[in-house]
Write a protein that holds these residues in place. Structure first.
Motif, mmCIF file in Angstrom:
data_model
loop_
_atom_site.group_PDB
_atom_site.id
_atom_site.type_symbol
_atom_site.label_atom_id
_atom_site.label_comp_id
_atom_site.label_asym_id
_atom_site.label_seq_id
_atom_site.Cartn_x
_atom_site.Cartn_y
_atom_site.Cartn_z
ATOM 1 N N LEU A 39 0.827 -1.207 0.000
ATOM 2 C CA LEU A 39 0.000 0.000 0.000
ATOM 3 C C LEU A 39 0.862 1.258 0.000
ATOM 4 C CD1 LEU A 39 -2.504 -1.129 2.773
ATOM 5 C CD2 LEU A 39 -3.020 -0.949 0.329
ATOM 6 N N LEU A 40 0.354 2.306 -0.614
ATOM 7 C CA LEU A 40 0.984 3.613 -0.528
ATOM 8 C C LEU A 40 0.790 4.187 0.866
ATOM 9 C CD1 LEU A 40 -0.229 5.152 -3.918
ATOM 10 C CD2 LEU A 40 2.016 4.139 -3.425
ATOM 11 N N ARG A 41 1.691 5.083 1.270
ATOM 12 C CA ARG A 41 1.615 5.652 2.615
ATOM 13 C C ARG A 41 0.249 6.269 2.881
ATOM 14 N NH1 ARG A 41 5.087 10.825 5.050
ATOM 15 N NH2 ARG A 41 3.692 11.162 6.842
ATOM 16 N N LYS A 42 -0.287 7.067 1.948
ATOM 17 C CA LYS A 42 -1.565 7.738 2.184
ATOM 18 C C LYS A 42 -2.690 6.729 2.370
ATOM 19 C CE LYS A 42 -2.782 8.334 -2.715
ATOM 20 N NZ LYS A 42 -3.223 9.290 -3.755
ATOM 21 N N ASP A 43 -2.624 5.606 1.640
ATOM 22 C CA ASP A 43 -3.651 4.571 1.772
ATOM 23 C C ASP A 43 -3.505 3.832 3.097
ATOM 24 O OD1 ASP A 43 -4.822 5.153 -0.708
ATOM 25 O OD2 ASP A 43 -3.360 3.907 -1.757
ATOM 26 N N ARG A 44 -2.268 3.530 3.502
ATOM 27 C CA ARG A 44 -2.051 2.874 4.794
ATOM 28 C C ARG A 44 -2.603 3.712 5.930
ATOM 29 N NH1 ARG A 44 3.177 1.380 2.851
ATOM 30 N NH2 ARG A 44 4.066 3.218 3.830
ATOM 31 N N GLU A 45 -2.315 5.011 5.897
ATOM 32 C CA GLU A 45 -2.743 5.873 6.996
ATOM 33 C C GLU A 45 -4.265 6.025 7.017
ATOM 34 O OE1 GLU A 45 -0.378 9.385 6.494
ATOM 35 O OE2 GLU A 45 1.415 8.437 7.347
ATOM 36 N N ARG A 46 -4.880 6.088 5.846
ATOM 37 C CA ARG A 46 -6.347 6.150 5.784
ATOM 38 C C ARG A 46 -6.951 4.854 6.302
ATOM 39 N NH1 ARG A 46 -9.610 3.979 2.166
ATOM 40 N NH2 ARG A 46 -7.875 3.573 0.739
ATOM 41 N N LEU A 47 -6.388 3.723 5.880
ATOM 42 C CA LEU A 47 -6.907 2.431 6.314
ATOM 43 C C LEU A 47 -6.666 2.203 7.803
ATOM 44 C CD1 LEU A 47 -5.791 0.370 3.208
ATOM 45 C CD2 LEU A 47 -8.160 0.759 3.935
ATOM 46 N N ALA A 75 -3.743 -5.691 11.303
ATOM 47 C CA ALA A 75 -2.617 -5.603 12.231
ATOM 48 C C ALA A 75 -1.359 -5.138 11.509
ATOM 49 C CB ALA A 75 -2.385 -6.962 12.886
ATOM 50 N N SER A 76 -1.152 -5.638 10.293
ATOM 51 C CA SER A 76 0.006 -5.243 9.496
ATOM 52 C C SER A 76 0.006 -3.741 9.235
ATOM 53 C CB SER A 76 -0.009 -6.015 8.169
ATOM 54 O OG SER A 76 0.964 -5.532 7.276
ATOM 55 N N VAL A 77 -1.151 -3.205 8.886
ATOM 56 C CA VAL A 77 -1.259 -1.775 8.583
ATOM 57 C C VAL A 77 -1.011 -0.936 9.841
ATOM 58 C CG1 VAL A 77 -2.912 0.033 7.979
ATOM 59 C CG2 VAL A 77 -2.711 -2.004 6.544
ATOM 60 N N LEU A 78 -1.623 -1.299 10.959
ATOM 61 C CA LEU A 78 -1.420 -0.522 12.188
ATOM 62 C C LEU A 78 0.047 -0.546 12.613
ATOM 63 C CD1 LEU A 78 -4.445 -1.239 14.565
ATOM 64 C CD2 LEU A 78 -4.164 0.539 12.840
ATOM 65 N N ALA A 79 0.669 -1.718 12.537
ATOM 66 C CA ALA A 79 2.066 -1.824 12.959
ATOM 67 C C ALA A 79 2.983 -1.002 12.057
ATOM 68 C CB ALA A 79 2.499 -3.296 12.962
ATOM 69 N N LYS A 80 2.744 -1.050 10.754
ATOM 70 C CA LYS A 80 3.623 -0.316 9.830
ATOM 71 C C LYS A 80 3.439 1.189 9.956
ATOM 72 C CE LYS A 80 5.533 -0.034 5.219
ATOM 73 N NZ LYS A 80 6.863 0.210 5.835
ATOM 74 N N VAL A 81 2.199 1.655 10.072
ATOM 75 C CA VAL A 81 1.968 3.095 10.230
ATOM 76 C C VAL A 81 2.653 3.591 11.502
ATOM 77 C CG1 VAL A 81 0.193 4.827 10.718
ATOM 78 C CG2 VAL A 81 -0.138 3.188 8.854
ATOM 79 N N TYR A 82 2.542 2.812 12.580
ATOM 80 C CA TYR A 82 3.179 3.188 13.842
ATOM 81 C C TYR A 82 4.704 3.234 13.693
ATOM 82 C CZ TYR A 82 4.719 2.864 18.722
ATOM 83 O OH TYR A 82 5.349 3.088 19.920
ATOM 84 N N ARG A 83 5.284 2.157 13.132
ATOM 85 C CA ARG A 83 6.750 2.107 13.040
ATOM 86 C C ARG A 83 7.292 3.152 12.069
ATOM 87 N NH1 ARG A 83 11.244 0.100 10.599
ATOM 88 N NH2 ARG A 83 12.874 -0.557 12.066
ATOM 89 N N ASP A 84 6.605 3.363 10.950
ATOM 90 C CA ASP A 84 7.061 4.377 9.991
ATOM 91 C C ASP A 84 7.087 5.754 10.640
ATOM 92 O OD1 ASP A 84 7.326 2.412 8.126
ATOM 93 O OD2 ASP A 84 5.772 3.149 6.764
ATOM 94 N N GLN A 85 6.084 6.048 11.470
ATOM 95 C CA GLN A 85 6.063 7.338 12.157
ATOM 96 C C GLN A 85 7.239 7.446 13.132
ATOM 97 O OE1 GLN A 85 4.465 10.092 11.668
ATOM 98 N NE2 GLN A 85 5.432 11.105 13.414
#
Length: 249
Positions: free
Chosen positions: A81-89, A166-176
């Motif tokens: 997913l693109l960053r903007k899509d991950r954060e929206r999801l 879970a994958s999306v939440l973990a990646k958005v958190y770690r990327d931040q």
């Protein structure tokens, strides 16, 4: 005379591209969640981790319990997913979830117990923080030392909506976290590569040496002496090979 052969056949596609295409073809849905409920489960949690293959920073895991038959359009493995899509999801997941939790394991622990065990520790911690507690876990290709019923699913983040969440939440958190740490160590380019082994990151390691938050047990890091190391100190790299993929961080 036969037509000239083109160079666009499967043999000319890299293994990484073939895997990416295969993962894109998988359907992410409620199949495994429904199977767990058919066995009597009522609170099914998806669990996944990110950052396992990075050279820098913490490994992060998330656990998510979604309501039965939840649908979130576009939700899939966070790496696709693109960053903007991950954060929206991620926002949608948090709004819809019955419960979600995130756990990180720091670099010191990764170097002490190895990245595989640190990943399991992060996942176990994320599950422990869920309230209410789940009665069945769906995990991406792993099992945890927990009494809860579990289903280990290969490519789970591309097949199970709960694991993908879970994958999306973990990646958005770690990327931040990596973007925040980029402000502390701007010369390493963390905001772009998030601590993974890119040419830019390796070049910065060679030029500046590792930071305190680099994984000393990983071979690309361990080959550089840390400026605060005592001359007699050595770092074992027997189990420090970076995985084949991708406290304080």
């Amino acid at each position: 005379m036969p037509p000239a052969k083109t160079s666009h056949g499967p043999a000319d596609v890299t293994a990484a591209t073939q895997k990416w295409r295969m993962l894109r073809s998988l359907s992410c849905g409620n199949k495994f969640e429904n199977a767990a409920r058919a066995q009597g489960a009522t609170l099914v949690a998806g669990v996944d981790e990110v950052g396992r293959g990075a050279l820098f920073g913490c490994v992060v895991a998330a656990a998510v319990i979604l309501p039965e038959n939840t649908r979130i359009r576009g939700l899939r493995d966070s790496k696709q997913l693109l960053r903007k899509d991950r954060e929206r999801l991620a926002r949608l997941v948090e709004e819809k979830a019955i419960a979600f939790a995130i756990e990180e394991v720091d670099v010191e622990t990764i170097d002490r117990i190895n990245i595989y065990q640190a990943s399991r520790l992060a996942m176990t911690g994320a599950v422990a923080r869920l309230m209410p507690q789940p009665d069945h876990l769906l995990i991406d290709a792993m099992r945890l030392d927990l009494p809860c019923a579990q289903t280990s699913i290969i490519y789970g983040d591309s097949l199970s909506i709960s694991i993908a969440a879970a994958s999306v939440l973990a990646k958005v958190y770690r990327d931040q976290r990596m973007r925040e740490l980029h402000e502390v160590y701007p010369q390493y380019g963390l905001a772009s590569h998030k601590g993974y082994s890119t040419p830019e990151h390796l070049a910065a390691l060679e030029k500046y040496g590792p930071t305190p938050l680099h994984r000393r047990s990983f071979r690309p890091v361990a080959q550089f002496r840390l400026p605060w190391d005592a001359p007699s100190e050595s770092i074992s790299t027997d189990t420090a090979t970076v995985p084949a993929e991708g406290g304080a961080c």
